[in-house]
Design a protein around this motif. Structure first.
Motif, PDB file in Angstrom:
ATOM      1  N   ASP A 156      -2.576 -10.356   4.105  1.00  0.00           N
ATOM      2  CA  ASP A 156      -2.434  -8.932   3.421  1.00  0.00           C
ATOM      3  C   ASP A 156      -3.666  -8.041   3.726  1.00  0.00           C
ATOM      4  OD1 ASP A 156      -0.226  -9.609   2.181  1.00  0.00           O
ATOM      5  OD2 ASP A 156      -1.065 -10.230   0.408  1.00  0.00           O
ATOM      6  N   ARG A 157      -4.794  -8.435   4.179  1.00  0.00           N
ATOM      7  CA  ARG A 157      -6.049  -7.860   4.289  1.00  0.00           C
ATOM      8  C   ARG A 157      -5.758  -7.256   5.698  1.00  0.00           C
ATOM      9  NH1 ARG A 157     -11.375 -11.260   2.215  1.00  0.00           N
ATOM     10  NH2 ARG A 157     -10.932 -10.709  -0.039  1.00  0.00           N
ATOM     11  N   LEU A 158      -5.191  -7.812   6.565  1.00  0.00           N
ATOM     12  CA  LEU A 158      -5.067  -7.518   7.809  1.00  0.00           C
ATOM     13  C   LEU A 158      -4.017  -6.363   7.789  1.00  0.00           C
ATOM     14  CD1 LEU A 158      -5.225 -10.780  10.009  1.00  0.00           C
ATOM     15  CD2 LEU A 158      -7.058  -8.926   9.654  1.00  0.00           C
ATOM     16  N   THR A 159      -2.883  -6.475   7.251  1.00  0.00           N
ATOM     17  CA  THR A 159      -1.677  -5.528   7.121  1.00  0.00           C
ATOM     18  C   THR A 159      -2.300  -4.239   6.399  1.00  0.00           C
ATOM     19  OG1 THR A 159      -0.229  -7.410   7.109  1.00  0.00           O
ATOM     20  CG2 THR A 159       0.251  -5.378   6.397  1.00  0.00           C
ATOM     21  N   SER A 160      -3.154  -4.480   5.513  1.00  0.00           N
ATOM     22  CA  SER A 160      -3.672  -3.473   4.727  1.00  0.00           C
ATOM     23  C   SER A 160      -4.685  -2.425   5.464  1.00  0.00           C
ATOM     24  CB  SER A 160      -4.456  -3.783   3.517  1.00  0.00           C
ATOM     25  OG  SER A 160      -4.981  -2.762   2.982  1.00  0.00           O
ATOM     26  N   VAL A 161      -5.490  -3.182   6.396  1.00  0.00           N
ATOM     27  CA  VAL A 161      -6.526  -2.446   7.290  1.00  0.00           C
ATOM     28  C   VAL A 161      -5.551  -1.547   8.342  1.00  0.00           C
ATOM     29  CG1 VAL A 161      -7.883  -2.631   9.133  1.00  0.00           C
ATOM     30  CG2 VAL A 161      -8.079  -4.027   7.057  1.00  0.00           C
ATOM     31  N   ASP A 162      -4.312  -2.275   8.798  1.00  0.00           N
ATOM     32  CA  ASP A 162      -3.622  -1.531   9.815  1.00  0.00           C
ATOM     33  C   ASP A 162      -2.960  -0.232   9.090  1.00  0.00           C
ATOM     34  OD1 ASP A 162      -4.179  -3.371  11.816  1.00  0.00           O
ATOM     35  OD2 ASP A 162      -2.468  -4.495  11.433  1.00  0.00           O
ATOM     36  N   GLN A 163      -2.338  -0.448   7.817  1.00  0.00           N
ATOM     37  CA  GLN A 163      -1.758   0.576   7.047  1.00  0.00           C
ATOM     38  C   GLN A 163      -2.690   1.614   6.916  1.00  0.00           C
ATOM     39  OE1 GLN A 163       1.431   0.400   6.404  1.00  0.00           O
ATOM     40  NE2 GLN A 163       0.950   2.768   6.026  1.00  0.00           N
ATOM     41  N   VAL A 164      -3.822   1.395   6.262  1.00  0.00           N
ATOM     42  CA  VAL A 164      -4.859   2.568   6.230  1.00  0.00           C
ATOM     43  C   VAL A 164      -5.395   3.296   7.468  1.00  0.00           C
ATOM     44  CG1 VAL A 164      -7.581   2.694   5.619  1.00  0.00           C
ATOM     45  CG2 VAL A 164      -5.978   1.348   4.177  1.00  0.00           C
ATOM     46  N   MET A 165      -5.461   2.528   8.731  1.00  0.00           N
ATOM     47  CA  MET A 165      -5.561   3.132   9.633  1.00  0.00           C
ATOM     48  C   MET A 165      -4.532   4.086  10.267  1.00  0.00           C
ATOM     49  SD  MET A 165      -8.582   2.415  10.883  1.00  0.00           S
ATOM     50  CE  MET A 165      -8.699   3.065  12.488  1.00  0.00           C
ATOM     51  N   ARG A 166      -3.195   3.698   9.844  1.00  0.00           N
ATOM     52  CA  ARG A 166      -2.058   4.508  10.357  1.00  0.00           C
ATOM     53  C   ARG A 166      -1.961   5.723   9.463  1.00  0.00           C
ATOM     54  NH1 ARG A 166       0.590  -0.602  11.195  1.00  0.00           N
ATOM     55  NH2 ARG A 166       1.148  -0.506   8.967  1.00  0.00           N
ATOM     56  N   ASP A 167      -2.291   5.618   8.056  1.00  0.00           N
ATOM     57  CA  ASP A 167      -2.318   6.740   7.202  1.00  0.00           C
ATOM     58  C   ASP A 167      -3.256   7.561   7.585  1.00  0.00           C
ATOM     59  OD1 ASP A 167      -0.170   5.191   6.020  1.00  0.00           O
ATOM     60  OD2 ASP A 167      -1.310   4.485   4.250  1.00  0.00           O
ATOM     61  N   ARG A 168      -4.449   6.940   7.858  1.00  0.00           N
ATOM     62  CA  ARG A 168      -5.762   8.096   8.168  1.00  0.00           C
ATOM     63  C   ARG A 168      -5.378   8.675   9.292  1.00  0.00           C
ATOM     64  NH1 ARG A 168     -11.200   4.850   6.327  1.00  0.00           N
ATOM     65  NH2 ARG A 168     -10.863   4.727   4.187  1.00  0.00           N
ATOM     66  N   LYS A 169      -4.643   8.204  10.323  1.00  0.00           N
ATOM     67  CA  LYS A 169      -4.456   8.806  11.664  1.00  0.00           C
ATOM     68  C   LYS A 169      -3.374  10.058  11.364  1.00  0.00           C
ATOM     69  CE  LYS A 169      -2.966   7.828  16.385  1.00  0.00           C
ATOM     70  NZ  LYS A 169      -2.447   6.827  17.298  1.00  0.00           N
ATOM     71  N   ARG A 170      -2.504   9.695  10.708  1.00  0.00           N
ATOM     72  CA  ARG A 170      -1.175  10.477  10.295  1.00  0.00           C
ATOM     73  C   ARG A 170      -1.840  11.862   9.470  1.00  0.00           C
ATOM     74  NH1 ARG A 170       1.454   7.527   7.859  1.00  0.00           N
ATOM     75  NH2 ARG A 170       2.816   6.472   9.211  1.00  0.00           N
ATOM     76  N   ALA A 171      -2.801  11.271   8.417  1.00  0.00           N
ATOM     77  CA  ALA A 171      -3.540  12.674   7.550  1.00  0.00           C
ATOM     78  C   ALA A 171      -4.193  13.423   8.798  1.00  0.00           C
ATOM     79  CB  ALA A 171      -4.264  12.067   6.622  1.00  0.00           C
ATOM     80  N   TRP A 172      -5.181  12.703   9.399  1.00  0.00           N
ATOM     81  CA  TRP A 172      -5.742  13.585  10.434  1.00  0.00           C
ATOM     82  C   TRP A 172      -4.900  14.584  11.389  1.00  0.00           C
ATOM     83  CZ3 TRP A 172      -6.340  13.752  15.950  1.00  0.00           C
ATOM     84  CH2 TRP A 172      -7.438  14.283  16.492  1.00  0.00           C
ATOM     85  N   LYS A 173      -3.714  13.896  11.737  1.00  0.00           N
ATOM     86  CA  LYS A 173      -3.100  14.810  12.789  1.00  0.00           C
ATOM     87  C   LYS A 173      -2.428  16.036  11.942  1.00  0.00           C
ATOM     88  CE  LYS A 173      -1.596  11.215  16.078  1.00  0.00           C
ATOM     89  NZ  LYS A 173      -0.594  10.609  16.600  1.00  0.00           N
ATOM     90  N   LEU A 174      -1.965  15.623  10.619  1.00  0.00           N
ATOM     91  CA  LEU A 174      -1.418  16.819   9.638  1.00  0.00           C
ATOM     92  C   LEU A 174      -2.512  17.748   9.396  1.00  0.00           C
ATOM     93  CD1 LEU A 174       0.751  14.471   7.412  1.00  0.00           C
ATOM     94  CD2 LEU A 174       1.355  15.938   9.167  1.00  0.00           C
ATOM     95  N   GLY A 175      -3.814  17.191   9.304  1.00  0.00           N
ATOM     96  CA  GLY A 175      -4.505  18.199   8.974  1.00  0.00           C
ATOM     97  C   GLY A 175      -4.926  19.135  10.068  1.00  0.00           C
TER      98      GLY A 175
END
Length: 408
Positions: free
Chosen positions: A372-391
């Motif tokens: 779960d931790r590995l999946t969570s890290v991947d998900q956080v990285m994807r979310d932050r990358k998406r938020a940065w692009k949207l920003g």
């Protein structure tokens, strides 16, 4: 039927019982054993009492007195057996209403467990006994588990070489100072045994040996010289003294340093060997000539090797994983991957280590948390990358709408 109004003393009735009931129903040696118990123990202590005077407490005091005098527990047990049989006979004659010997409690008696030889010890004995004059009789005793009187009572008419049958029909015993041919111990003792190849060879050699002895003895030979003649005889054709077979047996044991057992315990050795070879108890009962299979069970012992085999099966069934890990550990100095895994998770989980069963409820959540931790890290990285692009897109639109230009 005896007259109930006669005031029988126990001593008088014991004599009557020995002379009438025991002589008619029992073997001579059994009568002799009973007579010794009556003469040495029952008559001196209780003989003057009338049958009606005997009480439970009186008999219990008799048992305790015998033990206090140093009498063996086996002898005390025999005394109870004889007294009980006598009083039972008196009840059948309507002289008594109850058997106080049966009601009386005696100190617990547990006979010593019989000894027996392992297969290796038996083979060693047979090898050592080959030079003994009575080897052929001892070999048949071992092979069939015969009583010593039975093997010495075999006649040539009982050996059927054509049909391969060995018949056990009578026994030789010393009774009243003379060797006598008597009936077998029980009706079940009368039996036919298969004439095995070893037995055939032994008996053929014994026949040749006996014929040579007859020629040497000449007119001094006392045997019949017919099929009625005993198979095992002395140099002059007489029956062999059962005690001499006993003496030969122990002489061989002592001279070759073998573990000492009784001659009769060769029957226990035979019965145990059959048990180890998975022979059904009912078959062993017929071979040994027992009247009941419960008696046969007393002749079958559990050897240490079979205990080991049984417990090793339990060990392999319940401790297979630990045994495998122990064998793996003995082949390499470095810990196995399974051991490394346990060391890694134990400090985190607080779960048990060593040979105790691992708590799967503790192990399973730890493994899921790592994933779960590995999946969570991947998900956080994807979310932050998406938020940065949207920003970035949002800022671009804002600048253009305000008419401002940003430096590159």
């Amino acid at each position: 039927m005896l007259l109930p109004d006669q005031n029988w003393k126990l001593a008088e009735y014991l004599d009557y019982w020995l002379g009438r009931a025991v002589n008619a129903e029992r073997r001579p040696n059994t009568h002799k054993r009973y007579e010794v118990v009556v003469r040495l123990h029952l008559k001196p202590a209780l003989g003057k009492k009338s049958l009606q005077q005997l009480s439970v407490r009186m008999v219990e005091d008799f048992y305790r007195k015998l033990i206090a005098e140093g009498t063996s527990r086996n002898t005390v047990y025999q005394a109870k057996k004889v007294l009980s049989a006598t009083l039972t006979h008196a009840m059948r004659q309507e002289l008594l209403l109850r058997n106080v010997a049966r009601l009386a409690e005696m100190p617990q008696y547990k006979p010593k467990e019989a000894q027996y030889w392992t297969a290796q010890e038996t083979i060693a004995f047979l090898s050592a006994a080959q030079s003994d004059p009575l080897y052929h009789a001892l070999a048949l005793t071992v092979l069939y588990g015969l009583r010593r009187g039975e093997v010495l009572g075999i006649r040539w008419r009982d050996v059927d070489f054509e049909k391969s049958v060995l018949r056990i029909r009578q026994q030789i015993q010393r009774i009243g100072g003379a060797l006598r041919e008597v009936e077998l111990k029980t009706d079940s003792s009368v039996r036919d045994e298969p004439l095995l190849a070893t037995a055939r060879d032994v008996l053929m050699k014994q026949r040749a040996k006996q014929q040579a002895a007859r020629l040497i003895a000449g007119i001094d030979w006392l045997g019949a010289g017919t099929e009625d003649e005993l198979v095992f005889t002395t140099r002059t054709g007489n029956p062999i003294e059962p005690r001499n077979l006993y003496r030969s047996f122990h002489r061989i044991i002592e001279s070759h340093g073998l573990r000492r057992i009784k001659l009769h315990e060769l029957r226990h050795t035979n019965g145990t060997a059959q048990k180890d070879l998975n022979v059904p108890a009912t078959d062993t009962q017929a071979i040994l000539g027992h009247s009941s299979v419960s008696t046969t069970h007393l002749y079958q012992h559990v050897s240490l090797s079979h205990k080991r085999d049984a417990l090793e099966k339990v060990e392999n069934h319940l401790f297979a994983q630990q045994l495998a890990e122990g064998e793996a550990g003995s082949r390499q100095q470095l810990p196995s991957s399974q051991q490394i895994y346990r060391r890694m998770i134990s400090p985190t989980s607080g779960g048990p280590t060593g040979i105790r069963t691992q708590d799967t409820r503790l192990k399973r959540p730890i493994q899921q948390t790592l994933n779960d931790r590995l999946t969570s890290v991947d998900q956080v990285m994807r979310d932050r990358k998406r938020a940065w692009k949207l920003g970035c897109v949002a800022v671009n639109f804002t600048v253009k709408d305000s008419g401002l230009e940003l430096a590159a």
